[in-house]
Design an enzyme around this catalytic site. Structure first.
Site, PDB file in Angstrom:
ATOM      1  N   LYS A  35       0.965  -1.162   0.065  1.00 16.17           N
ATOM      2  CA  LYS A  35       0.098   0.038  -0.072  1.00 16.17           C
ATOM      3  C   LYS A  35       0.838   1.276   0.104  1.00 16.17           C
ATOM      4  O   LYS A  35       0.395   2.292  -0.928  1.00 16.17           O
ATOM      5  CB  LYS A  35      -0.828  -0.163   1.344  1.00 16.17           C
ATOM      6  CG  LYS A  35      -2.057  -0.822   1.047  1.00 16.17           C
ATOM      7  CD  LYS A  35      -3.124  -0.984   2.215  1.00 16.17           C
ATOM      8  CE  LYS A  35      -4.161  -1.820   2.279  1.00 16.17           C
ATOM      9  NZ  LYS A  35      -4.955  -1.961   3.292  1.00 16.17           N
ATOM     10  N   LYS A  54      -5.155 -11.374  -6.632  1.00 15.20           N
ATOM     11  CA  LYS A  54      -6.309 -11.684  -5.934  1.00 15.20           C
ATOM     12  C   LYS A  54      -7.237 -10.688  -6.138  1.00 15.20           C
ATOM     13  O   LYS A  54      -7.142  -9.640  -6.529  1.00 15.20           O
ATOM     14  CB  LYS A  54      -5.937 -11.879  -4.418  1.00 15.20           C
ATOM     15  CG  LYS A  54      -5.643 -10.374  -3.899  1.00 15.20           C
ATOM     16  CD  LYS A  54      -5.722 -10.532  -2.259  1.00 15.20           C
ATOM     17  CE  LYS A  54      -5.323  -8.740  -2.176  1.00 15.20           C
ATOM     18  NZ  LYS A  54      -5.041  -8.632  -0.631  1.00 15.20           N
ATOM     19  N   LYS A  72     -10.429  -5.052  -3.502  1.00 18.70           N
ATOM     20  CA  LYS A  72     -11.099  -3.821  -3.439  1.00 18.70           C
ATOM     21  C   LYS A  72     -10.507  -2.814  -3.944  1.00 18.70           C
ATOM     22  O   LYS A  72     -10.985  -1.895  -4.704  1.00 18.70           O
ATOM     23  CB  LYS A  72     -11.665  -3.378  -2.208  1.00 18.70           C
ATOM     24  CG  LYS A  72     -12.860  -4.315  -1.816  1.00 18.70           C
ATOM     25  CD  LYS A  72     -13.320  -3.906  -0.237  1.00 18.70           C
ATOM     26  CE  LYS A  72     -12.636  -4.615   0.801  1.00 18.70           C
ATOM     27  NZ  LYS A  72     -13.252  -4.761   2.166  1.00 18.70           N
TER      28      LYS A  72
HETATM   29  P1  TYM Z   1     -10.618  -6.727   4.285  1.00 14.57           P
HETATM   30  O1  TYM Z   1     -11.610  -5.529   4.566  1.00 14.57           O
HETATM   31  O2  TYM Z   1      -9.352  -6.330   3.283  1.00 14.57           O
HETATM   32  O3  TYM Z   1     -11.189  -8.062   3.940  1.00 14.57           O
HETATM   33  C1  TYM Z   1     -12.065  -8.870   4.520  1.00 14.57           C
HETATM   34  C2  TYM Z   1     -11.944 -10.285   4.491  1.00 14.57           C
HETATM   35  O4  TYM Z   1     -11.981 -10.722   3.285  1.00 14.57           O
HETATM   36  C3  TYM Z   1     -10.654 -11.415   3.161  1.00 14.57           C
HETATM   37  N1  TYM Z   1     -10.470 -11.399   1.640  1.00 14.57           N
HETATM   38  C4  TYM Z   1     -10.484 -12.295   0.735  1.00 14.57           C
HETATM   39  N2  TYM Z   1     -10.295 -13.918   1.009  1.00 14.57           N
HETATM   40  C5  TYM Z   1     -10.328 -14.407  -0.287  1.00 14.57           C
HETATM   41  N3  TYM Z   1      -9.932 -14.132  -1.240  1.00 14.57           N
HETATM   42  C6  TYM Z   1      -9.811 -12.828  -1.571  1.00 14.57           C
HETATM   43  N4  TYM Z   1      -9.539 -12.147  -2.916  1.00 14.57           N
HETATM   44  C7  TYM Z   1      -9.921 -11.775  -0.608  1.00 14.57           C
HETATM   45  N5  TYM Z   1      -9.809 -10.687  -0.384  1.00 14.57           N
HETATM   46  C8  TYM Z   1     -10.074 -10.141   0.894  1.00 14.57           C
HETATM   47  C9  TYM Z   1      -9.762 -10.886   3.911  1.00 14.57           C
HETATM   48  O5  TYM Z   1      -8.554 -11.694   4.400  1.00 14.57           O
HETATM   49  C10 TYM Z   1     -10.448 -10.532   5.136  1.00 14.57           C
HETATM   50  O6  TYM Z   1     -10.643 -11.801   6.233  1.00 14.57           O
HETATM   51  N6  TYM Z   1      -7.193  -6.015   7.879  1.00 14.57           N
HETATM   52  C11 TYM Z   1      -8.506  -6.623   7.715  1.00 14.57           C
HETATM   53  C12 TYM Z   1      -9.804  -6.072   8.644  1.00 14.57           C
HETATM   54  C13 TYM Z   1      -9.473  -6.447  10.121  1.00 14.57           C
HETATM   55  C14 TYM Z   1      -9.357  -7.793  10.978  1.00 14.57           C
HETATM   56  C15 TYM Z   1      -9.292  -7.339  12.203  1.00 14.57           C
HETATM   57  C16 TYM Z   1      -9.817  -8.880  10.414  1.00 14.57           C
HETATM   58  C17 TYM Z   1      -9.190  -5.314  10.934  1.00 14.57           C
HETATM   59  N7  TYM Z   1      -9.180  -5.974  12.222  1.00 14.57           N
HETATM   60  C18 TYM Z   1      -9.561  -8.304  13.124  1.00 14.57           C
HETATM   61  C19 TYM Z   1      -9.773 -10.032  11.565  1.00 14.57           C
HETATM   62  C20 TYM Z   1      -9.469  -9.690  12.693  1.00 14.57           C
HETATM   63  C21 TYM Z   1      -8.845  -6.559   6.283  1.00 14.57           C
HETATM   64  O7  TYM Z   1      -8.333  -5.459   5.630  1.00 14.57           O
HETATM   65  O8  TYM Z   1      -9.955  -6.976   5.799  1.00 14.57           O
END
Ligand code: TYM
Length: 333
Positions: free
Chosen positions: A112, A195, A198
């Protein structure tokens, strides 16, 4: 019941199929066996400088999508991160036990900040994984269901829990990541070696849960595959087909072997795509409808979030108090 914690960033209007299959399906599956906390992590989203009105709207839309995907607010706690100040408070303590180099090695930070350049990068982006660790550790969390891209952040959260416990005495539960085996990395349909994301430049590769079904149907039908024309499961040589097979298997419940047999033979890519499109539409249509209903009466949604924040604070406040005491902060009054 052991605790579960997970969250998503409200950075966009819609979750994509990767969020749904990589994380949410496991959330819903696991909520029966765990005391589950599902958080809309708006403070994490602030690292990309969203427009304030948009952040507010997307926070609600994201919560609505948690419920639409099957999170049951009667059983599980659904809340917004900024409603529970303990997250930011514990994050500071964790910042102070994290090495600078350790944080700088996080690949998501490197990606990022690389994209944004020195000027566009903020300290919040750097501190992001420690806030995430705080989210998890506040709830004595045993299980964290996430996709593969969160693996390194989870490893850091575990290290910080162990380090804190060793330095200040037993305080935190060391959490475990729950990463699905076949759907941990759903790939972009337009660029199947990257992957689904977003923040990807090419949005043609993302299946958005709240898009019109015909938009997703078209995206599936134009998915990039290969010219070899044989349906085989080979993620290295045939990443596009492997991705479609994984999506199909996850949505239909059929095994990949069964599917490979079913679509064997010449010119079967079209048939595979048609069926994947139908399966995608079949989950996203009711999902979208439920989100529309929930947003039509945001009062109910806001009440769920208010209850969720109360319940979250009941658990988070004593954990933070323990950590404050352990590090030697003088009790107030
Ligand atoms: P975020 O918002 O980017 O994504 C949410 C969840 O979706 C999963 N994910 C995917 N899984 C499979 N294939 C993909 N292409 C794909 N893209 C996204 C992510 O692994 C995630 O589980 N840092 C985290 C948010 C967060 C969090 C936490 C998660 C903040 N605090 C505490 C767990 C526990 C994030 O950016 O997710």
């Amino acid at each position: 019941q052991p605790r579960l914690f997970s969250g998503m960033q409200p950075t966009h209007d819609s979750l994509h199929l990767g969020n749904y299959l990589g994380a949410q399906v496991n959330w819903v599956r696991m909520q029966d066996e765990f005391d589950a906390f599902f958080c809309v992590v708006d403070q994490h989203a602030l690292t990309v400088a969203p427009d304030p009105a948009e952040l507010r709207r997307r926070t609600r839309v994201t919560a609505a999508q948690y419920l639409a995907g099957g999170v049951d607010p009667e059983r599980s706690t659904v809340f917004v991160q900024s409603h529970v100040p303990e997250h930011a408070q514990l994050a500071w303590i964790l910042d102070c036990i994290t090495g600078f180099g350790e944080a700088a090695r996080m690949t998501q930070f490197k990606d990022k900040s690389g994209k944004r350049g020195q000027e566009g990068t903020n300290v919040g982006l750097f501190a992001y994984p420690m806030l995430m660790a705080a989210d998890i550790l506040l709830y004595d969390t045993a299980a964290v269901p996430v996709g593969d891209d969160q693996r390194q952040h989870l490893e850091l959260a575990r290290n910080l829990a162990q380090r804190f416990n060793a330095r200040y005495g037993d305080t935190f539960v060391v959490p475990e990541a729950h990463i699905p085996s076949e759907t941990a990395r759903i790939m972009s349909l337009a660029e199947p070696t990257a992957k689904m994301s977003k923040s990807a430049d090419n949005q043609a590769g993302n299946l958005m849960m709240l898009d019109e079904p015909k938009v997703n149907t078209k995206k599936v039908k134009s998915a990039v595959t290969d010219t070899d024309n044989a349906v085989r499961f080979d993620p290295d040589a045939k990443p596009g087909i492997a991705n479609l097979l994984r999506i199909h298997a996850a949505l239909s419940g059929d095994s990949i072997d069964t599917l490979v047999e079913r679509y064997a033979g010449e010119n079967r890519y079209g048939a595979l795509k048609t069926d994947v499109a139908e399966l995608v539409v079949a989950v996203q249509q009711p999902f979208k409808q439920r989100v529309d209903e929930l947003l039509a009466d945001p009062g109910e949604l806001d009440a769920i979030l208010a209850r969720g924040a109360d319940r979250a604070r009941e658990v988070a406040a004593p954990t933070l108090a323990k950590a404050y005491d352990a590090v030697g902060f003088l009790p107030a009054g």
